[in-house]
Design an enzyme around this catalytic site. Structure first.
Site, PDB file in Angstrom:
ATOM      1  N   SER B 143      -6.700  24.294 -20.974  1.00  8.61           N
ATOM      2  CA  SER B 143      -6.440  25.199 -19.778  1.00  8.61           C
ATOM      3  C   SER B 143      -6.960  25.317 -18.143  1.00  8.61           C
ATOM      4  O   SER B 143      -8.455  24.814 -18.806  1.00  8.61           O
ATOM      5  CB  SER B 143      -6.276  26.517 -19.594  1.00  8.61           C
ATOM      6  OG  SER B 143      -5.656  27.023 -19.166  1.00  8.61           O
ATOM      7  N   TYR B 156      -8.798  34.468 -23.145  1.00  9.06           N
ATOM      8  CA  TYR B 156      -8.098  32.923 -24.219  1.00  9.06           C
ATOM      9  C   TYR B 156      -8.979  31.905 -23.171  1.00  9.06           C
ATOM     10  O   TYR B 156      -8.804  30.724 -23.767  1.00  9.06           O
ATOM     11  CB  TYR B 156      -6.957  33.344 -23.307  1.00  9.06           C
ATOM     12  CG  TYR B 156      -5.816  32.041 -22.764  1.00  9.06           C
ATOM     13  CD1 TYR B 156      -4.985  31.371 -24.753  1.00  9.06           C
ATOM     14  CD2 TYR B 156      -5.500  31.212 -22.073  1.00  9.06           C
ATOM     15  CE1 TYR B 156      -4.397  30.207 -23.776  1.00  9.06           C
ATOM     16  CE2 TYR B 156      -5.118  30.020 -21.574  1.00  9.06           C
ATOM     17  CZ  TYR B 156      -4.191  29.403 -22.595  1.00  9.06           C
ATOM     18  OH  TYR B 156      -3.304  28.228 -22.844  1.00  9.06           O
ATOM     19  N   LYS B 160     -10.667  28.202 -24.607  1.00  8.31           N
ATOM     20  CA  LYS B 160     -10.339  27.152 -23.990  1.00  8.31           C
ATOM     21  C   LYS B 160     -11.322  25.594 -23.751  1.00  8.31           C
ATOM     22  O   LYS B 160     -11.422  25.150 -23.359  1.00  8.31           O
ATOM     23  CB  LYS B 160      -9.097  26.993 -23.010  1.00  8.31           C
ATOM     24  CG  LYS B 160      -8.098  27.037 -23.244  1.00  8.31           C
ATOM     25  CD  LYS B 160      -6.797  26.398 -24.070  1.00  8.31           C
ATOM     26  CE  LYS B 160      -5.466  26.866 -24.419  1.00  8.31           C
ATOM     27  NZ  LYS B 160      -4.968  25.659 -25.674  1.00  8.31           N
TER      28      LYS B 160
END
Lengths: 107, 251
Positions: B143, B156, B160
């Site tokens: 991401s 998050y 990633k």
């Protein structure tokens, strides 16, 4: 790849990476104008892939203007334009005299 | 042009909907047979049906970070189709939204387990079962939140970033027989990301030079390229898929 019937111009396509680009685009269905300073090399690649050779100097404004006009006449529309021509490896490919052969490579 | 994945088998995790299903569909369209995984059995069965049934796709329900599920999926792919040439680590979770400083450590650990360690485990299993001997290609779905700060989804993004990093390390470790690459999408319109754009899609899209948010097909095209022999000279890279949004700083 969905390139059927797209009109494409690849500069410096007489050999090397440019020729590979021209082959791949033609293989995917595009109609390709093959440009190179070396007119014989451009014609050879164009013949091989069923494209059209438009030799000329893609590094000058005048040359690009002529290329785009001629390519546009052949293709109708220029959907894809790959500015591949460049110098930096090997000798300068631009002819040093009006009669001299192109001494180097053009990619 | 001939189909790029004829005779090859792919495992796509998290493939019952969204980006994962989009990737699976693209691979099947280009001749691959796929083994889909996800938690929900029912949605997986529907996905298999949508991909043309058992000649093209099989499904193994389970949790991506469960070693038994990983083994079962690899075994199913080998049994059904005879190889595991391609692996797409698409499963990812983002169970919390908020400031890093308020982050629940147990949620953070779970994200590391699923987003990072399970991806590594899938590569290990696929390598052991097939790729180590026969070669293959892996794509990890990362991401852009892993490349720059993303308020609200900071951890998050951190997982990633780890995934993009192990992509590069694995590429070095497993070369020259196995290529390992990644993709780093910006906002793609899926259920997973719906909270980030629903009700404000037009405003969100305004920050994107290409004028719109992503769709699963945008990711699928890039993943298919990286898995294919067209990318035979590319390894260790995570390709940014963002409609240009990070060029102008927004996202």
């Amino acid at each position: 790849m969905k390139l059927s019937e797209r009109g494409a111009v690849v500069t410096g396509a007489g050999n090397g990476i440019g020729a590979a680009l021209a082959r791949r685009l033609a293989g995917a269905g595009a109609r390709v104008v093959v440009n190179d300073l070396d007119a014989a090399a451009a014609r050879a690649v164009a013949d091989e892939i069923g494209g059209v050779a438009v030799p000329g100097d893609a590094a000058s404004e005048e040359g690009v203007t002529e290329l785009v006009a001629e390519a546009g006449a052949h293709l109708g529309a220029i959907d894809l334009y790959v500015a591949n021509a460049g110098v930096g490896v090997g000798p300068d490919p631009r002819p040093r005299s009006s009669t001299g052969n192109c001494p180097g490579r053009s990619t | 042009m001939t189909s790029r994945f004829g005779g090859r088998t792919a495992i796509v995790t998290g493939a019952s909907r969204g980006i994962g299903l989009g990737i699976a569909r693209r691979l099947v369209d280009e001749g691959a047979r796929v083994c889909l995984t996800a938690r929900g059995a029912e949605a997986l069965d529907e996905a298999v049906e949508a991909l043309g049934g058992p000649d093209h796709a099989v499904a193994v329900p389970g949790k991506a970070d469960d070693p038994e599920h990983q083994d079962a999926a690899i075994a199913t792919a080998m049994e059904a189709f005879g190889s595991v040439d391609l692996l797409v680590n698409n499963t990812g979770i983002n169970p919390v939204f908020g400031r890093l400083i308020d982050l629940d450590p147990s949620a953070a650990r779970k994200m590391v387990e699923v987003n990072v360690l399970s991806a590594l485990a899938w590569v290990r299993s696929a390598h052991k079962a097939w790729m180590g001997e026969h070669g293959g290609a892996v794509v990890n779905v990362s991401s852009i939140a892993g490349h720059q700060p993303a308020p609200g989804i900071g951890f998050y993004g951190a997982t990633k970033a780890m995934l993009s990093h192990i992509t590069a390390d694995l590429a070095v470790e497993l070369a020259p027989d196995v290529r390992v690459n990644g993709v780093a999408p910006a906002l793609v319109k899926t259920r997973f990301a719906s909270a980030l754009y629903e009700g404000r899609e037009k405003e969100a899209a305004a920050a994107y030079p290409l004028g719109r948010l992503g769709v699963p097909e945008d990711v699928a095209g890039a993943v298919a390229f990286l898995l294919s022999d067209d990318a035979a000279w590319i390894t260790g890279r995570t390709l940014v898929l963002d409609g240009g949004v990070t060029l102008t700083g927004g996202f």
